[in-house]
Design an enzyme around this catalytic site. Structure first.
Site, PDB file in Angstrom:
ATOM      1  N   LYS A  53       0.840  -1.207   0.000  1.00  9.11           N
ATOM      2  CA  LYS A  53       0.000   0.000   0.000  1.00  9.11           C
ATOM      3  C   LYS A  53       0.873   1.254   0.000  1.00  9.11           C
ATOM      4  O   LYS A  53       0.617   2.209  -0.733  1.00  9.11           O
ATOM      5  CB  LYS A  53      -0.928  -0.004   1.224  1.00  9.11           C
ATOM      6  CG  LYS A  53      -2.070  -1.002   1.103  1.00  9.11           C
ATOM      7  CD  LYS A  53      -2.833  -1.202   2.407  1.00  9.11           C
ATOM      8  CE  LYS A  53      -3.818  -2.358   2.248  1.00  9.11           C
ATOM      9  NZ  LYS A  53      -4.534  -2.700   3.481  1.00  9.11           N
ATOM     10  N   GLN A  97      -4.838  -1.409   9.658  1.00 12.56           N
ATOM     11  CA  GLN A  97      -4.771  -2.739   9.052  1.00 12.56           C
ATOM     12  C   GLN A  97      -5.359  -3.796   9.994  1.00 12.56           C
ATOM     13  O   GLN A  97      -5.041  -3.827  11.181  1.00 12.56           O
ATOM     14  CB  GLN A  97      -3.304  -3.080   8.720  1.00 12.56           C
ATOM     15  CG  GLN A  97      -3.099  -4.388   8.003  1.00 12.56           C
ATOM     16  CD  GLN A  97      -3.642  -4.409   6.583  1.00 12.56           C
ATOM     17  OE1 GLN A  97      -3.725  -3.372   5.917  1.00 12.56           O
ATOM     18  NE2 GLN A  97      -4.025  -5.582   6.101  1.00 12.56           N
ATOM     19  N   ASP A 120     -10.837   3.274   3.880  1.00 11.96           N
ATOM     20  CA  ASP A 120     -11.043   1.820   3.843  1.00 11.96           C
ATOM     21  C   ASP A 120     -12.524   1.480   3.676  1.00 11.96           C
ATOM     22  O   ASP A 120     -12.876   0.359   3.303  1.00 11.96           O
ATOM     23  CB  ASP A 120     -10.552   1.217   5.170  1.00 11.96           C
ATOM     24  CG  ASP A 120      -9.560   0.092   4.982  1.00 11.96           C
ATOM     25  OD1 ASP A 120      -9.324  -0.302   3.823  1.00 11.96           O
ATOM     26  OD2 ASP A 120      -9.032  -0.379   5.993  1.00 11.96           O
TER      27      ASP A 120
HETATM   28  N1  GUN Z   1      -6.914  -6.730   6.106  1.00 10.78           N
HETATM   29  C1  GUN Z   1      -7.139  -7.429   4.980  1.00 10.78           C
HETATM   30  N2  GUN Z   1      -7.650  -6.629   4.011  1.00 10.78           N
HETATM   31  C2  GUN Z   1      -7.748  -5.400   4.556  1.00 10.78           C
HETATM   32  C3  GUN Z   1      -8.182  -4.140   4.042  1.00 10.78           C
HETATM   33  O1  GUN Z   1      -8.619  -3.981   2.905  1.00 10.78           O
HETATM   34  N3  GUN Z   1      -8.097  -3.106   4.912  1.00 10.78           N
HETATM   35  C4  GUN Z   1      -7.649  -3.254   6.188  1.00 10.78           C
HETATM   36  N4  GUN Z   1      -7.634  -2.182   6.970  1.00 10.78           N
HETATM   37  N5  GUN Z   1      -7.245  -4.391   6.682  1.00 10.78           N
HETATM   38  C5  GUN Z   1      -7.282  -5.467   5.866  1.00 10.78           C
END
Ligand code: GUN
Length: 293
Positions: A53, A97, A120
């Site tokens: 990311k 996350q 998100d």
């Molecule tokens: N864990 C797995 N996929 C995601 C996501 O798209 N966002 C977040 N914050 N955590 C994740």
């Protein structure tokens, strides 16, 4: 006949290219989009995601900060950290996350993130807006699935979409997106889950199958109608002695048997995964644009 691959890697790269222009336009107005990513603990899969990311954000010109916080952090300290991101005007998007270590209440902490910076799309306000068919941040993976289908001109409109999985992150929001009365949605949606006695009864009726259960290879060729479109959201690390890392990534779909029946199929990796990140960046740029009114 072999299925055509839905190339999320290429589609996501095209999206990132288009975002670069929007970032340049924002720079002309004195705004640089900012994304704050927080990882608590050292889960190896999460570490891979946040690194990806960060790199993708920087590639398009978004200023990105990755905060790696200790697994033992208290709820109070993490809450204070998130509040600081909320108050920082250089930050347009905040991502926490998941999964969090078990002593931390995920839902409560996600709710602390300002809905205006919820790139998100996990905040109840964002999810409520989605359910009501209003504009707002859409969760990145479900939205990425819709945008990937669109890139191949595969419209679920009027079709039967069967979703396997009802998580708050994927299953539920994707059902909401694809049932909206809008282009590249407007589908008849069936949601299957662990309480569904015989998944195959439903998947065999599906024009589109979205697999999001987190169980390696559970969708097999005999469960798929000839010509169906199959989207695999599963990312499962399974042990192998064939790779240096000692594991490999497999989806929820048994690619070997399903790709002989499907018309289109996403690979794992290189399908939905890169789309998730592309949509996160899209939400972040959009959030920065909104500050201009
Ligand atoms: N864990 C797995 N996929 C995601 C996501 O798209 N966002 C977040 N914050 N955590 C994740």
């Amino acid at each position: 006949m072999a299925a055509i691959l839905l190339d999320g890697k290429k589609t996501a790269a095209d999206i990132r290219e288009a975002l670069k222009d929007r970032v340049i336009k924002l720079a002309e107005k004195g705004v640089r989009p900012g994304l704050s990513v927080t990882l608590v603990g050292d889960d190896p899969a999460s570490n891979v995601y946040v690194t990806a990311k960060d790199a993708a954000a920087k590639e398009v010109g978004i200023q990105a900060w990755t905060h790696r916080l200790p697994a033992a952090i208290s709820e109070k300290d993490l809450a204070d950290h998130l509040e600081r991101q909320n108050r920082d005007p250089a930050i347009h998007g905040i991502l926490l996350q998941l999964p969090l270590p078990s002593h931390l209440p995920s839902e409560k902490l996600l709710n602390l993130i300002s809905a205006r910076k919820d790139v998100d799309g996990f905040h109840p306000i964002s999810l409520g807006n989605l359910m009501l068919g209003r504009t707002g941040f859409r969760p990145c993976t479900p939205w990425g699935v819709q945008v990937l289908l669109k890139a191949y001109n595969l419209s679920p409109e009027g079709k039967h979409v069967v979703i396997a999985g009802r998580s708050n992150i994927v299953g539920k929001p994707i059902a909401n997106i694809l049932m909206q009365k809008e282009p590249f949605a407007n589908a008849t949606v069936t949601v299957c889950h662990t309480g569904t006695p015989d998944l195959g009864v439903y998947t065999r009726q599906a024009d589109f199958i979205i697999a999001a259960m987190g169980k390696p290879g559970v969708i097999t060729g005999d469960m798929v109608k000839e010509g169906a479109v199959v989207v695999d959201v599963g990312v499962n690390r399974v042990k192998t002695d064939k790779t240096k890392s000692g594991f490999r990534l497999v989806g929820d779909v048994d690619f070997e048997s399903v790709s002989k029946k499907a018309s289109y199929i996403t690979p794992v990796p290189g399908g939905v995964g890169p789309m998730t990140i592309a949509m996160l960046l899209t939400n972040t740029v959009h959030s920065a644009e909104m500050t201009l009114g």
